[in-house]
Design a protein around this motif. Structure first.
Motif, short mmCIF file in Angstrom:
data_model
loop_
_atom_site.label_atom_id
_atom_site.label_comp_id
_atom_site.label_asym_id
_atom_site.label_seq_id
_atom_site.Cartn_x
_atom_site.Cartn_y
_atom_site.Cartn_z
N UNK A 144 0.82 -1.21 0.00
CA UNK A 144 0.00 0.00 0.00
C UNK A 144 0.85 1.26 0.00
N UNK A 145 2.05 1.18 0.52
CA UNK A 145 2.87 2.38 0.63
C UNK A 145 3.47 2.82 -0.70
N UNK A 150 -0.10 7.70 0.15
CA UNK A 150 0.09 7.02 1.43
C UNK A 150 1.54 7.18 1.86
N UNK A 151 1.73 7.61 3.10
CA UNK A 151 3.06 7.65 3.72
C UNK A 151 2.98 6.81 4.99
N UNK A 175 6.16 9.74 12.94
CA UNK A 175 5.45 9.67 11.69
C UNK A 175 6.22 10.38 10.56
N UNK A 176 6.03 9.93 9.32
CA UNK A 176 6.63 10.63 8.19
C UNK A 176 5.88 11.94 7.93
N UNK A 185 0.12 6.40 7.91
CA UNK A 185 -0.22 5.02 8.33
C UNK A 185 0.95 4.39 9.09
N UNK A 186 0.61 3.50 9.98
CA UNK A 186 1.59 2.64 10.65
C UNK A 186 0.97 1.29 10.90
N UNK A 187 1.84 0.30 11.14
CA UNK A 187 1.32 -1.04 11.43
C UNK A 187 2.05 -1.64 12.62
N UNK A 188 1.26 -2.18 13.55
CA UNK A 188 1.78 -2.93 14.68
C UNK A 188 0.80 -4.07 14.94
N UNK A 189 1.10 -5.29 14.51
CA UNK A 189 0.14 -6.40 14.58
C UNK A 189 -0.32 -6.76 15.98
N UNK A 190 0.48 -6.47 16.99
CA UNK A 190 0.09 -6.86 18.35
C UNK A 190 -1.04 -6.00 18.90
#
Length: 377
Positions: A144-145, A150-151, A175-176, A185-190
């Motif tokens: 997606x990036x 999207x950043x 953040x960018x 956007x960011x991702x952290x699965x936990x």
């Protein structure tokens, strides 16, 4: 004085006619001198010569010449009212660049992203990939990036589970920089399995869009164990960790690899703070077989134009996973790291069937809740 000298030398005092001639001649010389001086310093009459300044008077190089010019009324007035010559751009270009950076086109600023004044500001994320571990979250983020709107943060901030006490300002600093038209956007699965995460994210912004990448919980558990085994070779076997009593079919739900796959229990916690329409579920299986289709639905969910399509992907048979085709800025295709597409540990088929039976009621409730059958049974 000139009149007396000339009159005494050129004519005797008794000759009135000669005196008049000398007077007229002297007057003419004086008048001619004054006219010449006026014409020489006049911009309207004199052409621009290399030796002239912008104000129209001769450039005075020597001290004697400066004194002569100061005696001329017109040039003296010009000298007193002259404004300082502005500094040469070549001499001061460094300081000018520091004071006011040159404007850049929006497309170039979006690509580089190194200056607050040129490239936007750091903002809290509009969207989060909150789970699940070993479901395909890294693939979704990397795919997606490549969208220009999207950043995303490359690393996992773990703000809402481990670093919440650092505060939102610290989180924002990670953040960018983004323009107003771009999504952060960011991702952290936990986050998906962290009890406090939904409430904390909602307190930041209740309109945050959430993406959850889900996968067959049995396959996901085996992948999770395979990753852990690569780091800790001395851990017990998968069967020993997955069951309290295998002969009786008692699954150990306290083991994190098993607990994550009970999606419905975690989703119920999220729905206390977010509407179901704010959560988009990506199929980890379809992400492998049809990455463009899954990314198309992600783009729709985020309100983005569908730019990421089939032309961006190819299937890497060695890894058994789709990769991004060679971007313009690189000479090589872009695949995920070595930890993605790793060969799973071989598990006894009876163990797999027991886990499928365990997860089946949880899966059915999950299908009903999200309105989609992922066909894991």
């Amino acid at each position: 004085m000139a009149y007396r000298v000339l009159s005494s030398r050129l004519a005797p005092p008794s000759n009135k006619l000669s005196r008049r001639f000398v007077f007229v001649f002297t007057l003419s010389l004086s008048f001619t001198y004054l006219c010449y001086s006026a014409l020489f310093c006049s911009r309207a009459v004199m052409p621009r010569l290399p030796g002239l300044e912008e104000h129209g008077c001769v450039r005075a190089e020597s001290a004697g010449a400066k004194k002569l010019l100061q005696k001329a009324p017109f040039c003296a007035a010009q000298q007193s009212t002259r404004t300082p010559t502005p500094p040469s751009p070549a001499r001061n270009q460094t300081h000018t660049a520091k004071r006011q950076p040159a404007a850049q086109p929006a497309e170039k600023t979006a690509r580089n992203g190194t200056s607050a004044q040129r490239y936007g500001n750091k903002k809290l994320p509009n969207a989060l990939i909150v789970g699940v571990k070993k479901g395909g979250t890294r693939a979704v983020l990397e795919f997606i990036r490549i969208h220009p709107d999207v950043r995303a943060v490359g690393t996992e901030p773990h703000f809402f589970d481990r670093n919440y006490d650092r505060g939102l300002d610290w989180y924002r600093s990670l953040m960018p920089r983004t323009l107003d038209s771009q999504i952060t956007m960011e991702k952290t699965p936990s986050y998906f399995v962290t009890r406090e995460a939904p409430r904390r994210i909602a307190s930041m912004c209740r309109d945050t869009k959430l993406i959850v990448v889900v996968r067959n919980p049995v396959t996901r558990a085996i992948s999770d164990y395979t990753q852990t085994l690569s780091k800790k070779p001395d851990i017990p076997t998968f069967e020993e960790l997955a069951f309290k009593n295998r002969s009786q079919g008692l699954v150990d739900t306290s083991w994190n690899a098993i607990r994550i796959g009970m999606y419905i229990l975690h989703l119920e916690n999220w729905l206390q703070y977010f509407r179901l329409s704010q959560i988009h579920f990506v199929s980890g299986e379809r992400l492998i077989t049809d990455p463009a289709g899954e990314l198309g639905r992600v783009q729709d969910f985020l309100g983005l134009k569908r730019i990421i399509t089939d032309k961006h992907f190819y299937f890497n048979r060695t890894k058994g996973f789709p990769c991004l085709k060679k971007p313009e800025s690189s000479s090589l295709p872009r695949c995920l790291g070595k930890s993605k597409g790793r060969t799973h540990v071989q598990i006894d088929q009876e163990v797999i069937e027991q886990l499928r039976d365990f997860y089946r009621p949880f899966n059915i409730k999950f299908y009903e809740m999200v309105g989609h059958d992922f066909r894991w049974d």
